[in-house]
Design an enzyme around this catalytic site. Structure first.
Site, short mmCIF file in Angstrom:
data_model
loop_
_atom_site.label_atom_id
_atom_site.label_comp_id
_atom_site.label_asym_id
_atom_site.label_seq_id
_atom_site.Cartn_x
_atom_site.Cartn_y
_atom_site.Cartn_z
N ARG A 44 0.80 -1.22 0.00
CA ARG A 44 0.00 0.00 0.00
C ARG A 44 0.83 1.26 0.00
NH1 ARG A 44 -3.02 -3.68 1.65
NH2 ARG A 44 -1.14 -4.26 2.69
N THR A 45 1.81 1.34 0.87
CA THR A 45 2.49 2.63 1.01
C THR A 45 3.20 2.98 -0.31
OG1 THR A 45 2.75 2.20 3.35
CG2 THR A 45 4.10 3.95 2.43
N LYS A 79 25.32 -3.59 -2.09
CA LYS A 79 26.78 -3.49 -2.26
C LYS A 79 27.42 -2.69 -1.12
CE LYS A 79 26.26 -3.11 -7.28
NZ LYS A 79 26.41 -2.13 -8.38
N ARG A 118 11.39 4.06 2.77
CA ARG A 118 11.09 3.11 3.86
C ARG A 118 12.36 2.34 4.15
NH1 ARG A 118 6.04 -0.90 4.31
NH2 ARG A 118 5.14 1.08 4.98
N HIS A 123 5.58 6.07 11.31
CA HIS A 123 5.01 5.89 9.97
C HIS A 123 4.04 7.05 9.72
CE1 HIS A 123 3.57 4.20 6.34
NE2 HIS A 123 3.36 2.95 6.71
C1 NCD Z 1 2.04 -0.92 8.09
C2 NCD Z 1 3.55 -0.73 8.20
O1 NCD Z 1 4.28 -0.92 7.21
O2 NCD Z 1 3.97 -0.36 9.28
N1 NCD Z 1 1.61 -1.12 6.79
C3 NCD Z 1 1.31 -0.05 6.01
O3 NCD Z 1 2.15 0.75 5.69
N2 NCD Z 1 0.03 0.13 5.67
C4 NCD Z 1 1.49 -1.91 9.03
C5 NCD Z 1 2.06 -3.28 9.03
O4 NCD Z 1 2.95 -3.62 8.26
O5 NCD Z 1 1.58 -4.07 9.85
#
Ligand code: NCD
Length: 306
Positions: free
Chosen positions: A51-52, A80, A101, A129
Site C-alpha cells: 500500500r504505502t 553493495k 522506507r 510511519h
Molecule cells: C504498516 C507498516 O508498514 O507499518 N503497513 C502499512 O504501511 N500500511 C502496518 C504493518 O505492516 O503491519
C-alpha cells in the site's frame, strides 16, 4: 525545503489544511490531474510494502507526474554496501521528491540531512510511519466528521507497531481523546511512548489484555498485525500471532457506530467475515491513503492548484 519524518512535523492547522486538500482532491480529481506534470517521485523502499509504495506511486501518477525507484534493498546498491546518505545525494539529481522506507529507525532522517529534495519517511523500523497517520486521520475525519472526543482502542502489537506510535503522537493534540491500549503483556506500548507522550501530556489511557472487555466502550478500534519481522525468535511470534481475532461474535459487543480501522496488511487478526460489516472501514482507509499522499506531495513541492 521541508521533509516529513514525524507526524508532529505539521502543526494542527497545517494538518487541517492538508486534510481539507485531500478531501478536495477526492471530490475534484480532474482539477489536480496535471498539477505535478514534469515532476518525479522516487520511491526508495528497503523493506517490503504494498500500500504505502503503490499509493505513493498512484498519487504521483494521479497528479500527472512520474515515478522511479526500487522496492527492495537487494535490488539497490544497498546490497553493495552503499549508505542512505550517498544514495539520497544521487537521487536528489534524479527526482523532485522522495519517499523512503527503511528497517533502521532514523534512516530517512539521516537521508534528509544530505538531501536537496523533500524526503518523506514511509516507515522506519518500529519507530514512525507518519503517512499512515495522515491516512488514519483523513479516514477518521471523513467518516466521523471530527478528530476530537473519541475513545479509541489500539489493539495488537503496540510494541513494534510503528503506525500506532505515530497515531498516538498525532491524536494527543486533539481534545478529549481517550486511549484503550489492548495488547498481550509482551507487546505493550514501549515505555518511551507511554511515559514521554501519554503520561507527560496528562493523556487519558488504560491498558488491557482482553479485547472483549474494551469493545463496548470504543468509538474507534485500530487493529494491528503482530510484526513478525521485528521478533527476535520465531517461537515468540507463533505464540503471539493469533492472540486477537476479531470475528462476528466479538463484534456483537461493539456499538453500532464503532469503526474498525487497520493499516493493513491483515493476517488473522480480523476475520474476513467482518469485511462486509458497515463498521469495517479498512479498505476505504487504504483508498484515503492515495488522496492524502497526493495532498502531501503537493504541499511539500509547494504546488498550488487554483
Ligand atoms: C504498516 C507498516 O508498514 O507499518 N503497513 C502499512 O504501511 N500500511 C502496518 C504493518 O505492516 O503491519
Amino acid at each position: 525545503m521541508r521533509h516529513l519524518m514525524n507526524p508532529l512535523d505539521f502543526s494542527v492547522e497545517e494538518l487541517d489544511r492538508l486534510l481539507d486538500l485531500a478531501n478536495d482532491i477526492e471530490a475534484n480529481p480532474a482539477k489536480y490531474a496535471h498539477a505535478c506534470a514534469g515532476k518525479k517521485l522516487a520511491t526508495l523502499f528497503y523493506e517490503p510494502s504494498t500500500r504505502t509504495r503503490l499509493s505513493f506511486e498512484a498519487a504521483m501518477l494521479n497528479l500527472g507526474g512520474s515515478v522511479l525507484g526500487f522496492s527492495s534493498a537487494d535490488s539497490s546498491s544497498a546490497a553493495k554496501g552503499e549508505s542512505v546518505s550517498d544514495t539520497i545525494r544521487v537521487i536528489s539529481g534524479y527526482a523532485d521528491i522522495c519517499a523512503m522506507r527503511h528497517p533502521k529507525e532514523g534512516a530517512p532522517l539521516v537521508a534528509s540531512l544530505k538531501s536537496s529534495i523533500p524526503v518523506i519517511n514511509a516507515g522506519d523500523g518500529g519507530h514512525q510511519h507518519p503517512t499512515q497517520t495522515l491516512t488514519d486521520l483523513l479516514t477518521i475525519r471523513s467518516e466521523k466528521g471530527r478528530l476530537h472526543d473519541f475513545t479509541i482502542g489500539l489493539c495488537g502489537d503496540l510494541k513494534f507497531g510503528r503506525t500506532v506510535h505515530s497515531l498516538i503522537q498525532a491524536l494527543i493534540r486533539y481534545p478529549n481523546i481517550r486511549f484503550v491500549l489492548i495488547s498481550p503483556e509482551e507487546l505493550r506500548l514501549p515505555d518511551n511512548i507511554r511515559d514521554d507522550v501519554l503520561v507527560k501530556n496528562n493523556q487519558q489511557f488504560q491498558e488491557m489484555v482482553r479485547l472483549e472487555d474494551a469493545l463496548p466502550e470504543l468509538d474507534l478500534l485500530y487493529m494491528t498485525r503482530v510484526q513478525k519481522e521485528r521478533f527476535f525468535n520465531e517461537e515468540d511470534y507463533i505464540r503471539m500471532k493469533d492472540f486477537y481475532i476479531l470475528d462476528k461474535e466479538k463484534m456483537k459487543l461493539a456499538g453500532p457506530n464503532m469503526l474498525i480501522l487497520h493499516p493493513l496488511p491483515r493476517v488473522n487478526e480480523i476475520s474476513v467475515e467482518i469485511d462486509d460489516d458497515p463498521r469495517a472501514v479498512y479498505f476505504k482507509q487504504a483508498q484515503y491513503g492515495v488522496y492524502v499522499r497526493m495532498a502531501l506531495i503537493l504541499t511539500l513541492l509547494e504546488v498550488e492548484v487554483c
